[in-house]
Design an enzyme around this catalytic site. Structure first.
Site, mmCIF file in Angstrom:
data_model
loop_
_atom_site.group_PDB
_atom_site.id
_atom_site.type_symbol
_atom_site.label_atom_id
_atom_site.label_comp_id
_atom_site.label_asym_id
_atom_site.label_seq_id
_atom_site.Cartn_x
_atom_site.Cartn_y
_atom_site.Cartn_z
ATOM 1 N N ASP A 157 -2.948 4.911 -2.092
ATOM 2 C CA ASP A 157 -3.976 5.376 -1.164
ATOM 3 C C ASP A 157 -4.371 6.838 -1.382
ATOM 4 O O ASP A 157 -3.495 7.705 -1.532
ATOM 5 C CB ASP A 157 -3.404 5.230 0.257
ATOM 6 C CG ASP A 157 -4.412 5.533 1.339
ATOM 7 O OD1 ASP A 157 -5.330 4.738 1.499
ATOM 8 O OD2 ASP A 157 -4.257 6.567 2.025
ATOM 9 N N GLU B 35 -6.430 4.171 -5.647
ATOM 10 C CA GLU B 35 -7.698 4.446 -4.980
ATOM 11 C C GLU B 35 -7.988 5.902 -5.311
ATOM 12 O O GLU B 35 -7.392 6.801 -4.724
ATOM 13 C CB GLU B 35 -7.583 4.259 -3.471
ATOM 14 C CG GLU B 35 -8.908 4.487 -2.778
ATOM 15 C CD GLU B 35 -8.785 4.958 -1.325
ATOM 16 O OE1 GLU B 35 -9.672 4.638 -0.545
ATOM 17 O OE2 GLU B 35 -7.827 5.664 -0.976
ATOM 18 N N HIS C 37 -11.422 -3.207 2.721
ATOM 19 C CA HIS C 37 -11.309 -2.963 4.169
ATOM 20 C C HIS C 37 -11.993 -1.670 4.598
ATOM 21 O O HIS C 37 -12.031 -1.377 5.788
ATOM 22 C CB HIS C 37 -9.825 -2.900 4.556
ATOM 23 C CG HIS C 37 -9.157 -1.681 3.998
ATOM 24 N ND1 HIS C 37 -9.009 -1.474 2.641
ATOM 25 C CD2 HIS C 37 -8.636 -0.593 4.595
ATOM 26 C CE1 HIS C 37 -8.433 -0.300 2.443
ATOM 27 N NE2 HIS C 37 -8.182 0.254 3.609
ATOM 28 N N ASP C 38 -12.490 -0.876 3.646
ATOM 29 C CA ASP C 38 -13.190 0.370 3.975
ATOM 30 C C ASP C 38 -14.690 0.245 3.782
ATOM 31 O O ASP C 38 -15.420 1.233 3.920
ATOM 32 C CB ASP C 38 -12.714 1.511 3.073
ATOM 33 C CG ASP C 38 -11.301 1.945 3.388
ATOM 34 O OD1 ASP C 38 -10.862 1.762 4.528
ATOM 35 O OD2 ASP C 38 -10.633 2.466 2.472
ATOM 36 N N ASP D 155 0.864 -1.176 0.000
ATOM 37 C CA ASP D 155 0.000 0.000 0.000
ATOM 38 C C ASP D 155 0.901 1.226 0.000
ATOM 39 O O ASP D 155 1.827 1.300 0.806
ATOM 40 C CB ASP D 155 -0.850 -0.026 1.280
ATOM 41 C CG ASP D 155 -2.236 0.506 1.066
ATOM 42 O OD1 ASP D 155 -2.333 1.623 0.513
ATOM 43 O OD2 ASP D 155 -3.208 -0.152 1.456
#
Ligand code: NOJ
Length: 565
Positions: free
Chosen positions: A201, A258, A330-331, A98
């Site tokens: 991210d 993202e 995961h969000d 990430d």
């Protein structure tokens, strides 16, 4: 579009804290991932993105990095990481980390130096600004996790630093070339180690509207969403192209962004042969029925709304580039809880969701536990929530007048913690995730029914269906069509029905999915050619399929892939 090494692959996100605990301390770790590589490969997955494993105080579960060159001891050591890279390579698998570079942790050495001397060299790595006076911060933007984006510098009268997320996540100043050089050095350092690339991210946030002006308040707190400033910030492309050329391009690395809030018409700049990134996640359905007022004012979209939104985003992308297709991460809450109506939250429904995700154009990107149909966690008490974002949403709901029970019910639907519970490996204590008495986060009580070990034994399990989907993507008879074929919706007048062709030279597949509890009979679309020819069933999530001459009857939650070449 140029063909790339990763196009025909399948990916999976690992949330390491909850994946598998090899050393029995209650928290997942790198050795746990190494132990499970063969399992992951068995689902047809060959690319793994691991959520942050760098050293971190874990205010936002590792998205607050205090040292980009170290593995957090909770996950293991750099030797473990190197072993993971070697073991992955042996299996023709690829590891992505990430890349969290919009912000770092307030514990990062650079930020500590900056705080000590905001006017000095290191102050330039962050955003320090004077307030408006009278204790007022420089502007009225609201942080993603609540409160102002500005935090007072301790010991200073009216000096503030910017953090779009938590106050422990100060934003890095990308306008400073020295900061950018440091970021690129770090990226290259990891790529040198053998990383295949990164998931990137919150990247849209790196470009700020430097006027730091107020926008109209959108809640009673007098603040406004950061989205206002993102609309006004321009010029991000210069940073992103520079990053691509300085780093990813040199290693033929996979860079998946993202990227929310892409401005209208700008998608082609982000992906495709000359795009800023290799790919981006398709988040088009994520925002459906979500209110800017908060989780409490949000709802769940209908099946048809989700379908039409996905069709639209497929059309927008066309053959310009490649999406990464997801149903959860995961969000987000679990896809099976969010996108399946309650009556479809069964094995057939879960297989259907998986089938539709795999058959859209783009790279299927699973999230751990999706392949066994893990579901949302039944929260009973707000104390069970760990996530900084959910706790903020709970406060917002209470402030809006909801009772504690109502607020809990509202945030439970969307809480990021739903997907962060330990993977359910077996029906042993703690779902076989850990030998510790207490895992870092409680196991979903449904682990006795939903777990890997039980599904390994059952040829009709959700897990084994995902294996068939993974294998199909690599089957030489279908790979070209599934990976590169066009995406052409049909029968859109039927609500709750997915129907689309995937076509490539000399081959056409028809995908049908009945996302409802009622049987539906549809005509075989005329585009399939000769109505009298045999339709070959390539994959079916149920045992039977009723085909009459030129009509097909789908049972509730049935999904099929037909070869109509
Ligand atoms: C997006 C990540 O996916 C999320 O988990 C995190 O809280 C924010 N970015 C901030 O890094």
């Amino acid at each position: 579009m140029k063909k790339q090494w990763w196009h025909g692959r399948t990916a999976m996100q690992i949330y390491p804290k909850s994946f598998y605990d090899a050393n029995g301390d209650g928290t997942g770790d790198l050795r746990g991932i190494i132990e499970k590589l063969d399992y992951i490969k068995s689902i047809g997955v060959d690319i793994i993105w691991i959520s942050p494993i760098y050293r971190s105080p874990f205010v936002d579960q590792g998205y607050d990095i205090s040292d980009y060159y170290q593995i957090d001891p909770g996950f293991g050591t750099m030797e473990d990481m190197e072993e993971l890279l070697r073991e992955a390579k042996k299996r023709d698998m690829y590891i992505l980390m990430d890349l969290v570079v919009n912000h770092c942790s307030s514990e990062h050495a650079l930020f500590k130096k900056a705080l000590a001397d905001p006017e000095g060299e290191y102050g330039q790595y962050f955003y320090f600004r004077k307030g408006k006076g009278n204790g007022q911060p420089p502007c009225n933007w609201r942080a993603y996790f609540g409160g102002s984006v500005w935090e007072k510098v301790p010991g200073q009268d009216d000096l503030w630093y910017l953090h779009l997320f938590a106050k422990e996540q100060p934003d890095l100043n990308w306008e400073n070339p020295a900061l950018r050089r440091r970021v690129y050095d770090m990226i290259r350092w990891w790529l040198e180690k053998g990383l295949a690339g990164f998931r990137i991210d919150a990247i849209i946030n790196i470009k700020k509207d430097l006027s730091f002006r107020d926008y109209p308040a959108d809640r009673d707190d007098g603040m406004c969403s950061v989205h206002n400033m993102l609309k006004h910030a321009s010029g991000i492309g210069d940073f992103l192209l520079e990053m691509r050329h300085e780093t990813f391009d040199r290693y033929n690395a996979l860079a998946i962004a993202e990227a929310f809030d892409i401005k209208d018409g700008e998608l082609p700049l982000f992906v495709g042969d000359d795009g800023y990134f290799s790919s981006i996640f398709d988040f088009s359905t994520e925002g459906l029925c979500k209110s800017r007022r908060g989780y409490f004012a949000s709802g769940l979209p209908s099946v048809t709304e989700v379908r039409d939104t996905l069709y639209k985003s497929q059309a927008e992308m066309g053959d310009h580039g490649f999406f990464c297709n997801i149903i959860e991460n995961h969000d987000e809450p679990r896809g099976a809880s969010r996108y399946l109506p309650v009556s479809g939250q069964n094995d057939a429904g879960k297989k259907l969701l998986g089938l539709l995700m795999h058959m859209r154009r783009g790279m299927p990107f699973l999230y751990q536990g999706q392949e066994i149909g893990m579901m949302n966690y039944p929260f009973r008490n707000i104390d069970e929530i760990e996530d900084i974002g959910t706790l903020n949403e709970y406060r917002v709901a209470l402030a809006a007048g909801l009772s504690e029970d109502e607020a809990l019910a509202a945030v439970s639907l969307f809480s990021r913690d739903n997907a962060r519970t330990p993977v359910q490996w077996s029906d042993d204590p703690q779902a076989g995730f850990t030998t510790a008495d207490t895992p870092w986060f409680p196991v979903n009580p449904n682990y006795r029914e939903i777990n890997v070990r039980a599904q390994e034994k059952d040829p009709d399990s959700v897990l084994n269906f995902y294996r068939s989907l993974g294998a199909l993507r690599k089957d030489p008879a279908y790979a070209e069509t599934i990976v590169y074929g066009t995406f052409e919706p049909v029968l859109q007048e039927y609500s709750d029905l997915y129907a689309f062709f995937r076509r490539s030279a000399g081959k056409q597949l028809l995908v049908l999915g009945n996302m409802s509890e009622k049987e539906v009979t549809v005509p075989v679309p005329a585009e399939s050619g000769d109505p009298h020819k045999d339709l070959k069933v390539v994959l079916n999530n149920l045992k039977h399929l009723e085909i009459q001459k030129n009509r097909i009857t789908l049972a509730p939650w049935q999904g099929v892939i037909l070869d109509v070449t």
